[in-house]
Design a protein around this motif. Structure first.
Motif, short mmCIF file in Angstrom:
data_model
loop_
_atom_site.label_atom_id
_atom_site.label_comp_id
_atom_site.label_asym_id
_atom_site.label_seq_id
_atom_site.Cartn_x
_atom_site.Cartn_y
_atom_site.Cartn_z
N HIS A 73 0.59 -0.72 0.08
CA HIS A 73 -0.05 0.24 0.32
C HIS A 73 1.16 1.04 0.58
CE1 HIS A 73 -2.49 -2.64 2.25
NE2 HIS A 73 -3.63 -2.46 1.23
N ILE A 75 0.81 5.13 1.44
CA ILE A 75 0.28 5.79 2.46
C ILE A 75 -0.02 7.22 3.09
CG2 ILE A 75 -0.38 5.10 4.47
CD1 ILE A 75 -0.17 2.52 4.75
N ASP A 115 -3.31 4.36 -1.35
CA ASP A 115 -4.54 3.97 -1.25
C ASP A 115 -5.11 4.08 0.53
OD1 ASP A 115 -4.17 1.61 -2.73
OD2 ASP A 115 -1.69 1.62 -1.68
N PHE A 116 -4.73 5.49 1.47
CA PHE A 116 -4.65 5.25 2.80
C PHE A 116 -4.76 6.58 2.55
CE2 PHE A 116 -5.48 0.56 2.74
CZ PHE A 116 -6.47 0.64 3.19
N ILE A 118 -4.13 8.87 6.18
CA ILE A 118 -4.54 8.54 7.53
C ILE A 118 -4.24 10.16 8.07
CG2 ILE A 118 -4.11 8.25 9.50
CD1 ILE A 118 -2.92 5.77 8.86
N ALA A 145 -8.03 6.49 -2.36
CA ALA A 145 -8.09 6.13 -1.34
C ALA A 145 -9.22 6.10 -0.64
CB ALA A 145 -7.09 7.11 -0.69
N ARG A 146 -8.78 4.60 0.88
CA ARG A 146 -10.28 5.02 1.93
C ARG A 146 -9.17 6.29 2.90
NH1 ARG A 146 -14.94 3.91 0.97
NH2 ARG A 146 -14.96 3.16 3.32
N TYR A 147 -9.95 7.04 2.84
CA TYR A 147 -9.42 8.30 4.17
C TYR A 147 -9.94 7.32 5.34
CZ TYR A 147 -8.80 11.90 0.46
OH TYR A 147 -8.63 11.76 -0.73
N VAL A 148 -9.14 7.58 6.49
CA VAL A 148 -9.27 7.23 8.12
C VAL A 148 -9.08 8.21 8.85
CG1 VAL A 148 -8.20 5.35 10.01
CG2 VAL A 148 -7.64 5.14 7.74
#
Ligand SMILES: [Zn+2]
Length: 297
Positions: A73, A75, A115-116, A118, A145-148
């Motif tokens: 990934h 990030i 991908d992510f 944060i 992306a997934r946002y965390v």
């Protein structure tokens, strides 16, 4: 000066700093209102050249993103303050035009590769590049992306009841940098207990600077790295963990979280990736009883 920091290989990941900007001429009395002139003078000889401006009276503060690449990934940890944002009450971040995405490109990463994303917390200088302005609308910068986000941060800053004198600099951030991500269905939330994430990451609850602030621990192969977010803003706080900044919303919790992370970093010989220290922004914390020392790596 290169916009890219050096490359660190630790715990099976590669880490690189992507610079957004430096804040210079930051008065210690502004950042640390509780510290006396004498207290800062006592710490000054131990600070690195990069920590202060040339005349050694004011502080340098960095704003940057950590680019973390795992075997699987790409990030980003924290996303600076962003371009074109309306920050009339925070002139330093108002209507910026910074070639941050070009710098990311120089690091070999296009927005679509991420991908992510944060956010350790949802303050103005940590979530800015979550979105960009396209045709007058704020849209996710990293569309794949997934946002965390820490859930407690989302709940708190989504309400105007949370507005206070300390978080004024972040007014507008939820609306232009957080809500468009949620609205676009790209957001995931970390509960206030933290916990594991992907294969080698752990969210560590470190509330205080903000209500749901999270640090990120990376562990593998007997090595550890910590992304401490705004647990600390400057190496001054390694020396004096009791000092909160003017931007810490919950003072007692902030001090406890800072001490916890310093102990964890020292006791695990972790590489500490700071969000605001200047220079390389990364280094080691060593410990002598209750006293801590900082050295850049
Ligand atoms: Zn910050």
């Amino acid at each position: 000066m290169s916009d890219l920091g050096k490359e660190y290989h630790i715990a099976g990941v590669t880490v690189r700093k992507v610079q957004e900007q430096y804040l210079r001429q930051v008065a210690p009395s502004f950042l640390y209102p509780a510290a006396t002139v004498e207290e800062i003078e006592a710490i000054e000889p131990g600070l690195a050249a990069a920590d202060m401006d040339d005349e050694r009276e004011t502080l340098v503060v960095s704003i940057h993103t950590w680019l973390v690449t795992t075997p699987d990934h790409v990030i980003l940890i924290d996303t600076g303050s962003g371009n074109d944002k309306e920050r009339p009450r925070n002139p330093g971040f108002h209507h910026q035009s910074i070639p941050f995405l070009e710098r990311l490109h120089h690091a070999g990463v296009e927005p679509g590769d991420v991908d992510f994303v944060i956010n350790t917390h949802l303050h103005v200088d940590h979530s800015g590049w979550n979105t960009v302005l396209e045709h007058g609308k704020w849209v996710p910068t990293f569309k794949n992306a997934r946002y965390v986000f820490p859930r407690a941060e989302q709940e708190y800053y989504s309400s105007t009841a949370s507005h206070n004198d300390v978080n004024i600099p972040s007014l507008g951030v939820y609306e232009d940098s957080v809500w468009p991500i949620i609205d676009g269905g790209l957001a995931d939330f970390i509960d206030s207990t933290g916990g594991s994430f992907l294969d080698r990451f752990t969210f560590l609850p470190t509330p205080g600077h903000s209500i749901g602030h999270m640090s990120v621990l990376v562990e593998a192969g007997g090595e550890a790295a910590i992304f401490g977010g705004d647990v600390m803003h400057h190496p001054i706080q390694v020396e004096r963990p009791d000092l909160n900044t003017v931007f810490c919303e919950f003072a007692d919790q902030a001090t406890r979280s800072r001490r916890r992370i310093l102990e964890l970093a020292a006791d695990n010989r972790a590489l500490y990736f700071s969000t605001h220290f200047p220079g390389s922004s990364a280094g080691h914390v060593t410990r002598n009883g209750n006293r801590f020392r900082w050295s850049y790596a």
